[in-house]
Design a protein around this motif. Sequence first.
Motif, PDB file in Angstrom:
ATOM      1  N   HIS A 307     -13.038  -5.361  14.157  1.00  0.00           N
ATOM      2  CA  HIS A 307     -12.564  -6.744  14.092  1.00  0.00           C
ATOM      3  C   HIS A 307     -13.206  -7.628  15.159  1.00  0.00           C
ATOM      4  CE1 HIS A 307      -9.706  -5.469  11.138  1.00  0.00           C
ATOM      5  NE2 HIS A 307      -9.129  -4.635  11.963  1.00  0.00           N
ATOM      6  N   THR A 345      -0.664 -17.678   7.317  1.00  0.00           N
ATOM      7  CA  THR A 345      -0.160 -17.337   8.640  1.00  0.00           C
ATOM      8  C   THR A 345       1.300 -17.756   8.797  1.00  0.00           C
ATOM      9  OG1 THR A 345      -2.385 -17.582   9.565  1.00  0.00           O
ATOM     10  CG2 THR A 345      -0.544 -17.622  11.119  1.00  0.00           C
ATOM     11  N   SER A 354      -2.076  -7.477   5.727  1.00  0.00           N
ATOM     12  CA  SER A 354      -3.190  -7.040   6.571  1.00  0.00           C
ATOM     13  C   SER A 354      -4.182  -8.158   6.870  1.00  0.00           C
ATOM     14  CB  SER A 354      -3.936  -5.883   5.894  1.00  0.00           C
ATOM     15  OG  SER A 354      -4.664  -6.351   4.778  1.00  0.00           O
ATOM     16  N   ASP A 355      -4.971  -7.934   7.933  1.00  0.00           N
ATOM     17  CA  ASP A 355      -6.056  -8.863   8.264  1.00  0.00           C
ATOM     18  C   ASP A 355      -7.089  -8.909   7.150  1.00  0.00           C
ATOM     19  OD1 ASP A 355      -4.857  -9.423  10.672  1.00  0.00           O
ATOM     20  OD2 ASP A 355      -6.089  -8.040  11.838  1.00  0.00           O
ATOM     21  N   GLN A 359      -8.726 -12.061   5.242  1.00  0.00           N
ATOM     22  CA  GLN A 359     -10.161 -12.266   5.128  1.00  0.00           C
ATOM     23  C   GLN A 359     -10.568 -12.500   3.683  1.00  0.00           C
ATOM     24  OE1 GLN A 359     -13.269 -12.007   7.611  1.00  0.00           O
ATOM     25  NE2 GLN A 359     -13.242 -13.376   5.864  1.00  0.00           N
TER      26      GLN A 359
END
Length: 500
Positions: A307, A345, A354-355, A359
Motif C-alpha cells: 500500500h 469513506t 477493504s482498501d 481502489q
Amino acid sequence: MKNGERLAAVDLGSNSFRLEISIMHNGHLQRVEYLKETVRQGGGLDADSNLSEEAMERGWQCLARFGERLRDFRPSQVSALATQTLREARNRQAFLNKGQQLLGHPIEVISGQEEARLIYQGVTYLLPRNVQEQRLVIDIGGRSTEVIAGTGRVSLEAVSLPFGSVSWSQRFFAEGKLSAKCFAKAEVAANAIIEEHLGRFSLYPRDHVYGASGTMGAVAQALSQLGGEKQIITREGVERLKAMLIEAQHIDNLQFAGLRDDRKPVIGGGISILLALMNMFGMERMQISEGALRQGALLDLVQRDDHDAKRRDIRQNSVASLIQRFGYDRAQGERIASVGQAIWTALNPHGLWSDDDLQTLQWAGQLHEIGVSIAYERFHHHGAYILHYGDCPGFLPSERERLANLIVGHRGKLKKVAAAIEQDASFAYQLMCLRLAVLLCNARKDPQLQALQWALQKDGSVAVSVSRDWTLSHPQSYYLLQEEASTWEKMPIHLSISVD
C-alpha cells in the motif's frame, strides 16, 4: 508485506498442476514448498472442447490435496490461475465450481496475454537485475506457447500461440508414434502459426533467450545427460534429440537418461514446437530459467499488498493506459473518483470494507466515460466492452468483470446488474457510491459535499441528509437524487433522503 508472511501460487496448467509456497524474507520471495502433479488435463478435451469426467476428476483430486495444504491461508495470500485448457473448455464452469470448493480459494482463468506477462515477470525476477538487457522468454506449455520480449524486467511484446506439448502430441504423434513424417508435419504446422507473429519480434536481438517451464526443463536435462552444458539448450542438441526419438519410433522404446516417464507421452509435440521456434526465430541457444508463471503470480500478490507503493501495482499502469487511449474528460473522471471516495469513506467509518474495494471504486470513477470514445449513445455499455475485451495487464478476470459491471451500471436502470447487486453487498455499495458521484457532478463541477451527510443504517440502507438551502440552489441535483432513491427501491439496499 511483512517478513515471514506466506504466499501461495497455484498453476493449473494443461499438463501439470503446481503449488508453490514462498515466504517474504528481507523483501525477497523464498520458496519453502513446491508440489507438482501430472494431471494432463489438456489431454481430456474432446472434439467439442469439453473436459471429460476423468480429466475433471484428476484435477479435482489434485486440488483437494492442494486445498488441504492451503486451508489456513487467507484469500489475499493465494493466487490460483488456470491457463489454456480451461480457456478452451466449454464446460469449465462445472470444473471450477467444484474445484474452488476443494481448493478453498477462487480460481481465475487468465487470458493468454496475462499469462505471458506473468511468465516474463516470474522469469526475470530470478535473473540478474540488468535493466538494459534485452530478453526473449519462451514458455512451451501443454496447450499454449508464450513468446515474450522485453528489456530488463519490463515486458514490451508478447504473444500466446495456440499450441503446446500436449495438443501437438495428440494431433501429430497419435498413439505414441515418433516418425520423421510426424515431426515434419508438426513443424510445418507450427511454422505457419509462428510466421504470422515473427514481425512483432524483429527488433529484439536473440542474444539473451530464456526458456521456462516443463518442456524446456525436460529437454535441457536430456541434453545434459548427453554431455551438453547444464541448463542450456542448443539447436544442434535439439536436432540430436529429435533424431534419437525418430530412431526409437515409439515412446515405449525411449530409454535414454534424463527423460522422465511422465514426460514421454508429450515429448514429440514439445520437441517439434521447440525446433520450429528456434528455426523461425533464428535462435541457436537458450538458457533455462528457474522462474515461471508461479513466481509472476506471487510477485503480483506482493505488489497488491504494497500500500505504500501503489505505483508498483501493474493495474494502476493499465488504468492510466486506458485513460490515455480512451479518455474523454479526464478531469471529470478524477472528480467522480474523488467524490465517490468521499461518500464511500463516510459510509465506512469502521473500515468494514477493504482498501481494494475503494481502489476499484476510484478506478471505476476514472474510467466511467471511456466508452464515449466509441460513441456517446450507450457509452456505458461500450466502456464495459472495453474492460471485458481490452488489454488490461494485471487485472484478474473477476476484477475486470467487476469494473465492467460498475461502468455499465453507473447510469440507467439497475436491472442489467441486479444479479451482481444481490450476490455481493460490497459491489452494491460501490455502485451506489459511483452513481451518486456521477449524479452530484452532473454539471461537471465540484459539488458542495459539506451540504450532504451520509450514513449507513443498521438495516444496510444508505441515508443522505441534505440542507434545504442546497435543495433550493441545486434543484436539478435534488431531483436526480430523488430519482436515484426510487431506482434502488427494488434492490436489497435502499437509499433514503431527508431535508433538514
